[in-house]
Design a protein around this motif. Structure first.
Motif, PDB file in Angstrom:
ATOM      1  N   THR A 152     -28.814   3.592 -55.424  1.00  0.00           N
ATOM      2  CA  THR A 152     -27.587   3.982 -56.214  1.00  0.00           C
ATOM      3  C   THR A 152     -26.486   3.556 -55.290  1.00  0.00           C
ATOM      4  O   THR A 152     -26.910   3.168 -53.814  1.00  0.00           O
ATOM      5  CB  THR A 152     -27.331   5.374 -56.334  1.00  0.00           C
ATOM      6  OG1 THR A 152     -27.727   6.167 -54.959  1.00  0.00           O
ATOM      7  CG2 THR A 152     -28.373   6.106 -57.284  1.00  0.00           C
ATOM      8  N   TYR A 171     -33.421  -2.850 -64.320  1.00  0.00           N
ATOM      9  CA  TYR A 171     -32.365  -2.332 -64.805  1.00  0.00           C
ATOM     10  C   TYR A 171     -31.084  -2.276 -64.095  1.00  0.00           C
ATOM     11  O   TYR A 171     -31.144  -2.029 -62.825  1.00  0.00           O
ATOM     12  CB  TYR A 171     -33.005  -0.876 -65.012  1.00  0.00           C
ATOM     13  CG  TYR A 171     -32.214   0.364 -64.868  1.00  0.00           C
ATOM     14  CD1 TYR A 171     -31.664   0.734 -66.436  1.00  0.00           C
ATOM     15  CD2 TYR A 171     -31.843   1.268 -63.912  1.00  0.00           C
ATOM     16  CE1 TYR A 171     -30.762   1.769 -66.201  1.00  0.00           C
ATOM     17  CE2 TYR A 171     -30.932   2.227 -63.919  1.00  0.00           C
ATOM     18  CZ  TYR A 171     -30.367   2.550 -65.343  1.00  0.00           C
ATOM     19  OH  TYR A 171     -29.462   3.858 -64.928  1.00  0.00           O
ATOM     20  N   GLY A 172     -29.846  -2.245 -64.683  1.00  0.00           N
ATOM     21  CA  GLY A 172     -28.720  -2.085 -63.965  1.00  0.00           C
ATOM     22  C   GLY A 172     -27.707  -1.144 -65.022  1.00  0.00           C
ATOM     23  O   GLY A 172     -27.823  -1.612 -65.933  1.00  0.00           O
ATOM     24  N   ALA A 173     -27.127  -0.082 -64.229  1.00  0.00           N
ATOM     25  CA  ALA A 173     -26.156   0.468 -65.022  1.00  0.00           C
ATOM     26  C   ALA A 173     -24.847   1.163 -64.271  1.00  0.00           C
ATOM     27  O   ALA A 173     -25.249   1.194 -63.021  1.00  0.00           O
ATOM     28  CB  ALA A 173     -26.788   1.689 -65.616  1.00  0.00           C
ATOM     29  N   ILE A 174     -23.903   1.105 -64.762  1.00  0.00           N
ATOM     30  CA  ILE A 174     -22.776   1.725 -63.852  1.00  0.00           C
ATOM     31  C   ILE A 174     -21.976   2.799 -64.497  1.00  0.00           C
ATOM     32  O   ILE A 174     -22.095   2.947 -65.764  1.00  0.00           O
ATOM     33  CB  ILE A 174     -21.674   0.323 -63.811  1.00  0.00           C
ATOM     34  CG1 ILE A 174     -21.313  -0.204 -65.241  1.00  0.00           C
ATOM     35  CG2 ILE A 174     -22.418  -0.706 -62.808  1.00  0.00           C
ATOM     36  CD1 ILE A 174     -20.417  -1.312 -65.031  1.00  0.00           C
ATOM     37  N   HIS A 175     -20.894   3.343 -63.725  1.00  0.00           N
ATOM     38  CA  HIS A 175     -20.341   4.533 -64.091  1.00  0.00           C
ATOM     39  C   HIS A 175     -18.995   4.587 -63.122  1.00  0.00           C
ATOM     40  O   HIS A 175     -19.334   4.677 -61.891  1.00  0.00           O
ATOM     41  CB  HIS A 175     -21.094   5.796 -64.100  1.00  0.00           C
ATOM     42  CG  HIS A 175     -20.302   6.918 -64.327  1.00  0.00           C
ATOM     43  ND1 HIS A 175     -19.602   7.123 -65.838  1.00  0.00           N
ATOM     44  CD2 HIS A 175     -19.495   7.882 -63.711  1.00  0.00           C
ATOM     45  CE1 HIS A 175     -18.957   8.416 -65.704  1.00  0.00           C
ATOM     46  NE2 HIS A 175     -18.957   8.999 -64.480  1.00  0.00           N
ATOM     47  N   ARG A 176     -17.899   4.292 -63.711  1.00  0.00           N
ATOM     48  CA  ARG A 176     -16.796   4.232 -62.725  1.00  0.00           C
ATOM     49  C   ARG A 176     -16.674   3.469 -61.254  1.00  0.00           C
ATOM     50  O   ARG A 176     -16.542   2.544 -61.532  1.00  0.00           O
ATOM     51  CB  ARG A 176     -16.220   5.674 -62.622  1.00  0.00           C
ATOM     52  CG  ARG A 176     -15.879   6.341 -63.790  1.00  0.00           C
ATOM     53  CD  ARG A 176     -15.284   7.789 -63.385  1.00  0.00           C
ATOM     54  NE  ARG A 176     -15.169   8.788 -64.413  1.00  0.00           N
ATOM     55  CZ  ARG A 176     -13.936   9.037 -65.158  1.00  0.00           C
ATOM     56  NH1 ARG A 176     -12.821   8.392 -64.842  1.00  0.00           N
ATOM     57  NH2 ARG A 176     -13.939   9.738 -66.180  1.00  0.00           N
ATOM     58  N   GLU A 234     -19.723   3.823 -59.459  1.00  0.00           N
ATOM     59  CA  GLU A 234     -21.115   3.949 -59.016  1.00  0.00           C
ATOM     60  C   GLU A 234     -22.147   2.967 -59.661  1.00  0.00           C
ATOM     61  O   GLU A 234     -21.828   2.912 -61.110  1.00  0.00           O
ATOM     62  CB  GLU A 234     -21.451   5.299 -59.163  1.00  0.00           C
ATOM     63  CG  GLU A 234     -20.884   6.383 -58.120  1.00  0.00           C
ATOM     64  CD  GLU A 234     -21.198   7.636 -58.544  1.00  0.00           C
ATOM     65  OE1 GLU A 234     -22.468   8.246 -58.301  1.00  0.00           O
ATOM     66  OE2 GLU A 234     -20.494   8.632 -58.759  1.00  0.00           O
ATOM     67  N   GLY A 235     -23.044   2.622 -59.246  1.00  0.00           N
ATOM     68  CA  GLY A 235     -23.985   1.890 -59.924  1.00  0.00           C
ATOM     69  C   GLY A 235     -25.518   2.332 -59.377  1.00  0.00           C
ATOM     70  O   GLY A 235     -25.918   2.841 -58.565  1.00  0.00           O
ATOM     71  N   GLN A 236     -26.287   2.070 -60.699  1.00  0.00           N
ATOM     72  CA  GLN A 236     -27.914   2.176 -60.320  1.00  0.00           C
ATOM     73  C   GLN A 236     -28.649   0.933 -60.514  1.00  0.00           C
ATOM     74  O   GLN A 236     -28.402   0.127 -61.443  1.00  0.00           O
ATOM     75  CB  GLN A 236     -28.364   3.507 -61.366  1.00  0.00           C
ATOM     76  CG  GLN A 236     -27.935   4.635 -61.286  1.00  0.00           C
ATOM     77  CD  GLN A 236     -28.158   5.730 -62.345  1.00  0.00           C
ATOM     78  OE1 GLN A 236     -28.626   5.094 -63.432  1.00  0.00           O
ATOM     79  NE2 GLN A 236     -28.128   6.915 -61.851  1.00  0.00           N
ATOM     80  N   LEU A 258     -35.242   4.087 -57.189  1.00  0.00           N
ATOM     81  CA  LEU A 258     -33.882   3.815 -57.826  1.00  0.00           C
ATOM     82  C   LEU A 258     -32.790   3.841 -56.786  1.00  0.00           C
ATOM     83  O   LEU A 258     -32.749   4.562 -55.837  1.00  0.00           O
ATOM     84  CB  LEU A 258     -33.622   5.218 -58.732  1.00  0.00           C
ATOM     85  CG  LEU A 258     -32.151   5.236 -59.107  1.00  0.00           C
ATOM     86  CD1 LEU A 258     -31.869   4.226 -60.373  1.00  0.00           C
ATOM     87  CD2 LEU A 258     -31.681   6.676 -59.765  1.00  0.00           C
ATOM     88  N   LEU A 287     -22.389  -6.764 -66.483  1.00  0.00           N
ATOM     89  CA  LEU A 287     -23.617  -6.935 -65.972  1.00  0.00           C
ATOM     90  C   LEU A 287     -24.255  -8.263 -65.937  1.00  0.00           C
ATOM     91  O   LEU A 287     -24.593  -9.131 -65.310  1.00  0.00           O
ATOM     92  CB  LEU A 287     -24.544  -5.963 -65.862  1.00  0.00           C
ATOM     93  CG  LEU A 287     -24.329  -4.501 -65.661  1.00  0.00           C
ATOM     94  CD1 LEU A 287     -25.320  -3.577 -66.285  1.00  0.00           C
ATOM     95  CD2 LEU A 287     -24.076  -4.499 -64.302  1.00  0.00           C
ATOM     96  N   PRO A 329     -19.592  -4.089 -61.711  1.00  0.00           N
ATOM     97  CA  PRO A 329     -20.649  -4.695 -62.637  1.00  0.00           C
ATOM     98  C   PRO A 329     -20.812  -6.182 -61.969  1.00  0.00           C
ATOM     99  O   PRO A 329     -21.938  -6.639 -61.944  1.00  0.00           O
ATOM    100  CB  PRO A 329     -19.988  -5.135 -63.848  1.00  0.00           C
ATOM    101  CG  PRO A 329     -18.557  -4.799 -63.951  1.00  0.00           C
ATOM    102  CD  PRO A 329     -18.477  -3.702 -62.668  1.00  0.00           C
TER     103      PRO A 329
END
Lengths: 78, 253
Positions: B217, B142-147, B149-151, B215, B33, B189
């Motif tokens: 997504t 804030y930024g976050a990822i999973h596989r 998907e992102g937030q 938020l 990120l 990212p």
């Protein structure tokens, strides 16, 4: 009542689907969490929040038929 | 000359460019990120950029951490990043912190900046950033990822919700995996970090709608984006303030 639920991230992986119908017997978000965890024991101990109609809500919130439900976990990755 | 194409936007102009030049932004995490966020912020002329990361470049970073090249493997990320960003835009002042953000250093580092970018990869750091930002009254992106998907969200912005208002309790680290464990497509990212840079620029320039109280997504496989409303929870804000205070006390000791 019959609900359509959108699952995100690792919750979708635990439930095995990113969108599915769910029969809710109770009426609050707290009831929904309990029933989800009974149906999908992998959710027990996982961290997630519930959104009703695109709004993050607390456990006491009542759910109505036709409400759009989302189950959102936090993501760690970066 | 360098900024002609963004100064041409009425929403930016000479005044906006000056605001960017005066801004002090801290990017915590120079990984998936952080790399794109840093590149775009430096390119846009953000005047003062801090980078926090205690890691060295690993070969498995290169598919997504696009500031780094093969020859950087083994070198401290912040040093390589600073060098590349200087080449990209020598007008930007860059400060590096070759360490992880801890209870001991967070207050000192964060207090020098106007706005923080949470580009970290673990919950301990994310909750620490939240609590310290609340204590020091600084917004953070804030930024976050999973596989796939992102937030993305903006917290503690003008009295808006905090990260704890969205997710009150820190999950156990082993409960939710990070990219090293689950795998990640390099572009994810890139997209989320670029979104974070976008929110930073909007906040500095005072334009558009900031993702505060929301938020967002994003799912790359289904091309779906959703935005959820997040409300401020005063009980959680108080809890975060106490945690921030605890961090300061620990630091003083």
């Amino acid at each position: 009542m019959k609900l359509t639920i959108n699952y995100f991230g690792m919750i979708a992986e635990a439930v095995g689907s990113s969108k599915a119908d769910f029969e809710l017997h109770g009426k609050t978000v707290s009831d929904l969490k309990n029933e989800l965890e009974n149906t999908f024991p992998d959710l027990l101990g996982m961290s997630y929040q519930i959104a009703v109609n695109q709004k993050l809500v607390s456990s006491e919130t009542e759910i109505m038929e036709q409400d759009e439900i989302a189950v959102l976990p936090p993501f760690a990755g970066g | 000359m360098r900024y002609d194409k963004q100064i041409a936007l009425p929403e930016v102009g000479e005044t906006g460019q000056q605001k960017l030049a005066e801004a002090k932004i801290l990017v915590v995490g120079a990984g998936g990120l952080g790399c794109p966020a840093l590149q775009y912020l430096a390119a846009a002329g953000v005047g003062n950029i801090g980078i926090v990361d205690g890691d060295v470049v690993n070969e498995t970073n290169l598919h997504r951490q696009v500031l780094y090249t093969n020859s950087d493997v083994g070198k401290p990320k912040v040093e390589v990043a600073a060098e590349r960003l200087k080449q990209l835009n020598p007008e930007v002042e860059i400060h590096t912190f070759s360490e992880f953000l801890t209870a001991g250093n967070a207050m000192d580092i964060v207090s020098n900046y106007d706005l923080i970018v949470d580009a970290t990869d673990n919950f301990a750091a994310r909750y620490r950033i939240n609590d310290v930002c609340l204590k020091l009254d600084k917004p953070f992106v804030y930024g976050a990822i999973h596989r796939f998907e992102g937030q993305v969200s903006v917290f503690n912005y003008k009295g808006g919700p905090t990260y704890r208002c969205l997710f009150p309790d820190k999950p156990a680290e082993n409960q939710i995996p990070n990219c090293n464990e689950t795998g990640v497509l390099g572009v994810l990212p890139g997209i989320i970090g670029t979104y974070q840079a976008t929110e930073v620029l909007k906040i500095i320039l005072g334009i558009g709608e900031v993702l505060s109280g929301k938020l967002m997504t994003l799912n790359l496989l289904t091309n779906s984006t959703r935005t959820f409303e997040v409300s401020r929870n005063d009980e959680q804000v108080q809890k975060a303030k106490e945690k921030g205070l605890a961090a300061r006390e620990k630091h003083t000791l």
